[in-house]
Design an enzyme around this catalytic site. Structure first.
Site, PDB file in Angstrom:
ATOM      1  N   ASP A 161       0.843  -1.205   0.000  1.00 56.11           N
ATOM      2  CA  ASP A 161       0.000   0.000   0.000  1.00 56.11           C
ATOM      3  C   ASP A 161       0.874   1.250   0.000  1.00 56.11           C
ATOM      4  OD1 ASP A 161      -2.598  -1.514   0.515  1.00 56.11           O
ATOM      5  OD2 ASP A 161      -1.356  -2.152   2.186  1.00 56.11           O
ATOM      6  N   HIS A 189      -4.336  -3.750   5.941  1.00 58.25           N
ATOM      7  CA  HIS A 189      -4.052  -4.004   4.526  1.00 58.25           C
ATOM      8  C   HIS A 189      -5.354  -4.437   3.856  1.00 58.25           C
ATOM      9  CE1 HIS A 189      -2.417  -5.284   0.764  1.00 58.25           C
ATOM     10  NE2 HIS A 189      -2.791  -6.527   0.963  1.00 58.25           N
TER      11      HIS A 189
HETATM   12  P1  NDP Z   1      -0.551 -16.120  -3.909  1.00 62.51           P
HETATM   13  O1  NDP Z   1       0.849 -16.550  -3.755  1.00 62.51           O
HETATM   14  O2  NDP Z   1      -0.919 -15.293  -5.079  1.00 62.51           O
HETATM   15  O3  NDP Z   1      -1.066 -15.351  -2.604  1.00 62.51           O
HETATM   16  C1  NDP Z   1      -0.782 -15.822  -1.301  1.00 62.51           C
HETATM   17  C2  NDP Z   1      -1.453 -14.947  -0.289  1.00 62.51           C
HETATM   18  O4  NDP Z   1      -0.932 -13.634  -0.345  1.00 62.51           O
HETATM   19  C3  NDP Z   1      -2.958 -14.823  -0.445  1.00 62.51           C
HETATM   20  O5  NDP Z   1      -3.532 -14.895   0.839  1.00 62.51           O
HETATM   21  C4  NDP Z   1      -3.120 -13.455  -1.014  1.00 62.51           C
HETATM   22  O6  NDP Z   1      -4.314 -12.837  -0.608  1.00 62.51           O
HETATM   23  C5  NDP Z   1      -1.998 -12.723  -0.314  1.00 62.51           C
HETATM   24  N1  NDP Z   1      -1.690 -11.408  -0.860  1.00 62.51           N
HETATM   25  C6  NDP Z   1      -1.369 -10.319  -0.135  1.00 62.51           C
HETATM   26  N2  NDP Z   1      -1.143  -9.268  -0.902  1.00 62.51           N
HETATM   27  C7  NDP Z   1      -1.331  -9.666  -2.149  1.00 62.51           C
HETATM   28  C8  NDP Z   1      -1.279  -9.009  -3.391  1.00 62.51           C
HETATM   29  N3  NDP Z   1      -0.992  -7.746  -3.529  1.00 62.51           N
HETATM   30  N4  NDP Z   1      -1.479  -9.721  -4.507  1.00 62.51           N
HETATM   31  C9  NDP Z   1      -1.776 -11.006  -4.416  1.00 62.51           C
HETATM   32  N5  NDP Z   1      -1.873 -11.677  -3.257  1.00 62.51           N
HETATM   33  C10 NDP Z   1      -1.672 -11.010  -2.135  1.00 62.51           C
HETATM   34  O7  NDP Z   1      -1.540 -17.365  -3.856  1.00 62.51           O
HETATM   35  P2  NDP Z   1      -1.414 -18.781  -4.542  1.00 62.51           P
HETATM   36  O8  NDP Z   1      -2.753 -19.379  -4.418  1.00 62.51           O
HETATM   37  O9  NDP Z   1      -0.699 -18.720  -5.836  1.00 62.51           O
HETATM   38  O10 NDP Z   1      -0.422 -19.529  -3.577  1.00 62.51           O
HETATM   39  C11 NDP Z   1      -0.694 -19.776  -2.263  1.00 62.51           C
HETATM   40  C12 NDP Z   1       0.059 -21.007  -1.874  1.00 62.51           C
HETATM   41  O11 NDP Z   1      -0.040 -21.139  -0.485  1.00 62.51           O
HETATM   42  C13 NDP Z   1      -0.501 -22.284  -2.509  1.00 62.51           C
HETATM   43  O12 NDP Z   1       0.570 -22.960  -3.103  1.00 62.51           O
HETATM   44  C14 NDP Z   1      -1.043 -23.055  -1.299  1.00 62.51           C
HETATM   45  O13 NDP Z   1      -0.837 -24.436  -1.425  1.00 62.51           O
HETATM   46  C15 NDP Z   1      -0.206 -22.487  -0.205  1.00 62.51           C
HETATM   47  N6  NDP Z   1      -0.731 -22.558   1.132  1.00 62.51           N
HETATM   48  C16 NDP Z   1       0.187 -22.907   2.056  1.00 62.51           C
HETATM   49  C17 NDP Z   1      -0.140 -23.020   3.338  1.00 62.51           C
HETATM   50  C18 NDP Z   1       0.928 -23.448   4.271  1.00 62.51           C
HETATM   51  O14 NDP Z   1       2.091 -23.347   3.913  1.00 62.51           O
HETATM   52  N7  NDP Z   1       0.562 -23.933   5.425  1.00 62.51           N
HETATM   53  C19 NDP Z   1      -1.504 -22.763   3.810  1.00 62.51           C
HETATM   54  C20 NDP Z   1      -2.405 -22.362   2.773  1.00 62.51           C
HETATM   55  C21 NDP Z   1      -2.008 -22.263   1.481  1.00 62.51           C
HETATM   56  P3  NDP Z   1      -5.663 -12.852  -1.475  1.00 62.51           P
HETATM   57  O15 NDP Z   1      -6.302 -14.175  -1.190  1.00 62.51           O
HETATM   58  O16 NDP Z   1      -6.423 -11.705  -0.909  1.00 62.51           O
HETATM   59  O17 NDP Z   1      -5.263 -12.699  -2.904  1.00 62.51           O
END
Ligand code: NDP
Length: 327
Positions: A161, A189
């Protein structure tokens, strides 16, 4: 040469992870003289673990001189072992039609488990940045689940932001983004965050006076910064992963290496500054030095700013209320 530090990243096979890991490994986050060991966490599902293997192959193929170890994990209790820095990126995104309460409770479980694991096995001075949304509340949950670690070491990412606000001001004033000083972003955020350029300067000159357009502040600037994530999804069909990863690098680099007196924005647990209830994970202007951040205090808050701060605070209090039963 320096002793390697351990950097844990969750959600390592996701979009942000893909934009983040290579830059950490190249030394952009902790310095070009700081070797790192990456401890990568993904959910146990085979698809995620396979994707993580692919990312690790690419990291290996970069032959980064500073990358002295890479580990793949599916359990935070091993992923966070002795970690010095933890970037909590993975979180459950809000699915179509998902209720806010459901989202908060799924993420409540993830961040409670991760906070407990950090509490149990991480370095006693681990520095934690939560990126996964709702970032402030997830950071609050992790902090509450880690009573043996310093609460101040749990932070949430407001830097995107901050950077978005800086870039809008640069465009409006026609000045280079690097010339902008003393920008602040208050609160959550989320689109309720309050980007505040009342104190900002460029070459010692007041940005507010240079712009001199209060309608632009309220009707253009604040909504543009607040809704930037949605605008990028609409344009790209994908979320703003690269700029989010960049902001995470900026946040950790400045915290670890210092800002030389410059203001940056971090989401940090309040100690009551500016009337924000203690422990609220709130975006504040800070300076960093010697691995510690310090809130910029004594700024005057006018009526409009107070109204904006109250609004973003009310949203955060609502989120906090929604996860109370999980703590
Ligand atoms: P991203 O890598 O795109 O995003 C991850 C997180 O960051 C989301 O919560 C997303 O929020 C947030 N975020 C914050 N700021 C931003 C921004 N400016 N733009 C985009 N995202 C932002 O998500 P993916 O789905 O590609 O990857 C997530 C990974 O996490 C997956 O591989 C999943 O398996 C893993 N995961 C791992 C966990 C663990 O390690 N225990 C638990 C849960 C998931 P928003 O949803 O608002 O976009």
């Amino acid at each position: 040469s320096k002793k390697p530090v351990r950097v844990a990243v969750t959600g390592a096979a996701g979009q942000i992870g893909y934009a983040l890991l290579f830059r950490i490994a190249s030394g952009e986050m902790l310095g070009k003289d700081q070797p790192v060991i990456l401890q990568l966490l993904e959910v146990p599902m085979e698809k995620a673990q396979e994707a993580l293997k692919g990312v690790i192959m690419e990291l290996e193929d970069c032959a980064f001189p500073l990358l002295v170890g890479i580990e793949a994990h599916s359990d935070p209790m091993t992923a966070f072992k002795d970690t010095d820095y933890a970037l909590l990126v993975g979180s459950r995104p809000r699915g179509p039609g998902m209720e806010r309460a459901e989202l908060l409770s799924i993420n409540g479980a993830i961040f409670t488990a991760q906070g407990k694991a950090l509490n149990a096995v991480a370095s006693r001075d681990v520095r934690v940045l939560v990126v996964g949304n709702p970032a402030n509340t997830n950071a609050y949950i992790a902090m509450k689940a880690a009573p043996d670690l310093p609460a101040k070491n749990f932070t949430a990412m407001l830097r995107l932001d901050h950077n978005r606000a800086a870039s809008q001001i640069a465009a409006k004033t026609g000045k280079p983004v690097a010339a902008i000083e003393k920008l602040a972003v208050w609160g959550n955020h989320s689109p309720t965050m309050y980007a505040d350029y009342r104190f900002a300067t460029i070459g010692g000159e007041s940005v507010k006076d240079m712009i001199n357009d209060e309608a632009w502040n309220r009707d253009v600037f604040l909504p543009t910064v607040g809704k930037r994530g949605a605008a990028i999804i609409a344009a790209r069909g994908l979320s703003s992963a690269a700029s989010a990863a960049n902001a995470a690098i900026d946040h950790m680099r400045d915290w670890a290496l210092g800002t030389n007196g410059a203001w940056v924005t971090m989401g940090i647990p309040s100690n009551g500054e500016y009337g924000i209830p203690a422990e609220t994970m709130f975006g504040y202007p800070v300076t960093c030095e010697g691995g510690e951040y310090k809130i910029v205090e004594g700024l005057a808050i006018d009526a409009f700013s107070q109204e904006c701060i109250n609004k973003t605070l009310a949203e955060l209090e609502g989120e906090k209320d929604g996860v109370k039963h999980l703590l």
